[in-house]
Motif scaffolding. Structure first.
Motif, PDB file in Angstrom:
ATOM      1  N   ASP A  77      48.396  36.167  40.402  1.00  0.00           N
ATOM      2  CA  ASP A  77      47.245  36.678  41.143  1.00  0.00           C
ATOM      3  C   ASP A  77      45.930  36.465  40.408  1.00  0.00           C
ATOM      4  OD1 ASP A  77      47.771  38.377  39.079  1.00  0.00           O
ATOM      5  OD2 ASP A  77      47.812  40.213  40.281  1.00  0.00           O
ATOM      6  N   GLY A  78      45.976  35.813  39.220  1.00  0.00           N
ATOM      7  CA  GLY A  78      44.770  35.565  38.454  1.00  0.00           C
ATOM      8  C   GLY A  78      44.366  36.715  37.556  1.00  0.00           C
ATOM      9  N   LEU A  79      45.151  37.769  37.503  1.00  0.00           N
ATOM     10  CA  LEU A  79      44.862  38.928  36.644  1.00  0.00           C
ATOM     11  C   LEU A  79      45.815  38.945  35.465  1.00  0.00           C
ATOM     12  CD1 LEU A  79      44.362  41.728  39.344  1.00  0.00           C
ATOM     13  CD2 LEU A  79      42.588  40.381  38.199  1.00  0.00           C
ATOM     14  N   TYR A  80      45.384  39.580  34.396  1.00  0.00           N
ATOM     15  CA  TYR A  80      46.223  39.769  33.215  1.00  0.00           C
ATOM     16  C   TYR A  80      46.982  41.089  33.355  1.00  0.00           C
ATOM     17  CZ  TYR A  80      43.890  35.862  30.905  1.00  0.00           C
ATOM     18  OH  TYR A  80      43.421  34.621  30.581  1.00  0.00           O
ATOM     19  N   HIS A  81      48.270  41.081  32.958  1.00  0.00           N
ATOM     20  CA  HIS A  81      49.131  42.245  33.129  1.00  0.00           C
ATOM     21  C   HIS A  81      49.835  42.564  31.815  1.00  0.00           C
ATOM     22  CE1 HIS A  81      48.876  42.128  37.584  1.00  0.00           C
ATOM     23  NE2 HIS A  81      48.715  40.816  37.368  1.00  0.00           N
TER      24      HIS A  81
END
Length: 475
Positions: A16-20
């Motif tokens: 999703d283009g986010l860091y987790h």
């Protein structure tokens, strides 16, 4: 379980283009691992969130799972599920007062904020709005009590782990309550009693000034609580007017149903016009009803739990035994005369008499409303030439009079029924008589003529005694 350092937790870029990042911070109540997830636009954002999370966990303040409640959600939970129960449960009238302050001030100004995001500036804006209320600003005492409600609600949230600090404790209380007359002088008390003696139920004011019960405790006295042979009274009940509650299934629909004089129901969703002539009282125009209003319970056909009711007095649950107070002989004699007069009224009323056993009541046996009692007190003060004061001032007057007569403060505490002696100290008004006594003691001890030091009558005897003690120690 050891919690990893925030630098050691892997952070990955998701589709999703986010860091987790996911980290285990312990176990849930059911024994399963408690895994927490943090995400952000950059790795630095996620690292910062991990650092804050693990810092709270190390300090023993692990955040709860789920959304943080708003101020309105938390205070509603507190007043619904926590405050009415437990060892320090709120009394019914106090609970109603808390709800009133929440509905009128706390929820409209702070209700939408997250409870853990509340700042002192938010409270400052609330108090400014209360002081700027039109047409009449709120009193300092009203604002201070609202601050006390917020402080107590946030303290419970702090204990339950909902917040990490109580912002209400980080600021000075907003102002102070207006100073009122705390006690009557001895001459004023005598003038009040002289007027009260000529009135029906005049013994009520003698009891109030003799042992200092609260207004509800005096009006709730019953004849079985009095032992006039031994001249003692057991204070174990109080008379209070409580707010009515709906007994129907849909309180909102109950308030909206047509009335004979109001075909649109009692809900008012629009404010009154500027030239409103309906509300000319001291309080002014009431605020509009909320869209989900459940008020107007006093007109409910099935209303319950309201009106004049008998309840236990303040601090009853924390007392190890009932409060038994001795009466002055003169007051006990006056109560005997009052009992005979009430029996005559009972015979005159016949079947109209309401058998409630109240010591102080109307001519048909009905209890006396605290509002009626307040109005009579104002008439007595006016007739006696005493400046206006609260009914509660009699309680302060009793404490001050007992202190001036040299009664120990612990006995004053038991007489007034305080659970904490610090409360008793706050009720005592140090008057001129006590300061005059202190001045006389200071004059005798410091400013009066000095007394020559006493000399031993027989110096040889004292010397021999010291020598004998030294000999015994050496042997």
């Amino acid at each position: 379980m050891d919690v990893p350092h925030w630098r050691d937790v892997p952070v990955t870029l998701g589709p999703d283009g986010l860091y987790h990042a996911k980290v285990t911070v312990g176990r849930k109540p059911n024994g399963q691992l408690d895994r927490r997830h943090r995400s952000g636009k950059t790795e630095a954002d996620v690292r910062g969130k991990l650092r804050d999370l693990l810092k709270k966990v190390d300090a023993g303040h692990k955040p709860r799972v789920g959304r943080t409640p708003t101020v309105e959600q938390w205070f509603t939970t507190w007043l619904t599920d926590i405050a009415p129960y437990g060892a320090k449960q709120l009394a019914r009238r106090s609970l109603d007062d808390y709800w009133s302050r929440c509905r009128n001030w706390i929820f409209p100004h702070l209700g939408g904020l997250l409870v853990d995001a509340l700042e002192t500036e938010d409270l400052d804006r609330l108090y400014k709005a209360m002081y700027s209320k039109k047409p009449k600003p709120c009193s300092e005492g009203h604002v201070l009590k609202t601050h006390a409600v917020i402080r107590r609600g946030l303290e419970i949230a702090l204990r339950r782990g909902r917040v990490t600090r109580n912002v209400a404790k980080l600021m000075d209380p907003p102002g102070a309550p207006t100073t009122a007359r705390e006690s009557l002088s001895r001459d004023e008390s005598r003038a009040v009693l002289e007027v009260a003696r000529r009135r029906r139920n005049g013994a009520r004011w003698y009891v109030g000034l003799a042992i200092g019960p609260r207004q509800g405790e005096t009006l709730g006295l019953r004849w079985p609580d009095l032992d006039l042979d031994n001249e003692v009274v057991t204070i174990q009940w109080q008379l209070q007017r409580l707010t009515w509650r709906h007994g129907c299934d849909d309180p909102h629909a109950c308030g909206a149903r047509p009335r004979p004089k109001n075909r649109k129901g009692l809900h008012r969703f629009e404010p009154c016009p500027k030239d409103c002539k309906r509300h000319k009282g001291k309080r002014g125009c009431p605020p509009p009803c909320p869209r989900d209003c459940e008020g107007h319970a006093s007109t409910c056909p099935n209303k319950q739990d309201g009106g004049l009711v008998i309840t236990r007095p303040k601090g009853w649950r924390r007392r190890p035994h009932p409060r038994v107070v001795a009466l002055p002989p003169g007051v006990a004699q006056l109560l005997r005369e009052h009992q005979e007069a009430q029996k005559a009224e009972m015979r005159e009323a016949g079947t109209w008499w309401k058998a409630n056993d109240y010591v102080f009541c109307h001519r048909d046996g009905r209890p006396i409303d605290p509002r009626v009692d307040w109005a009579e007190w104002k008439e007595i003060l006016r007739e006696a030439g005493v400046p206006e004061a609260r009914v509660h001032v009699m309680r302060h007057s009793t404490a001050t009079a007992l202190l001036e007569m040299g009664v120990d403060i612990s006995i004053v505490q038991e007489t007034l029924g305080h659970t904490d002696i610090r409360t008793t100290r706050g009720y005592q008004d140090v008057g001129v008589e006590l300061t005059r006594r202190a001045a006389a003691a200071m004059e005798a001890g410091m400013f009066g003529p000095s007394q020559p030091a006493a000399k031993p009558e027989n110096l040889a005897t004292v010397t021999d005694l010291v020598t004998e003690r030294r000999r015994r120690r050496s042997s």
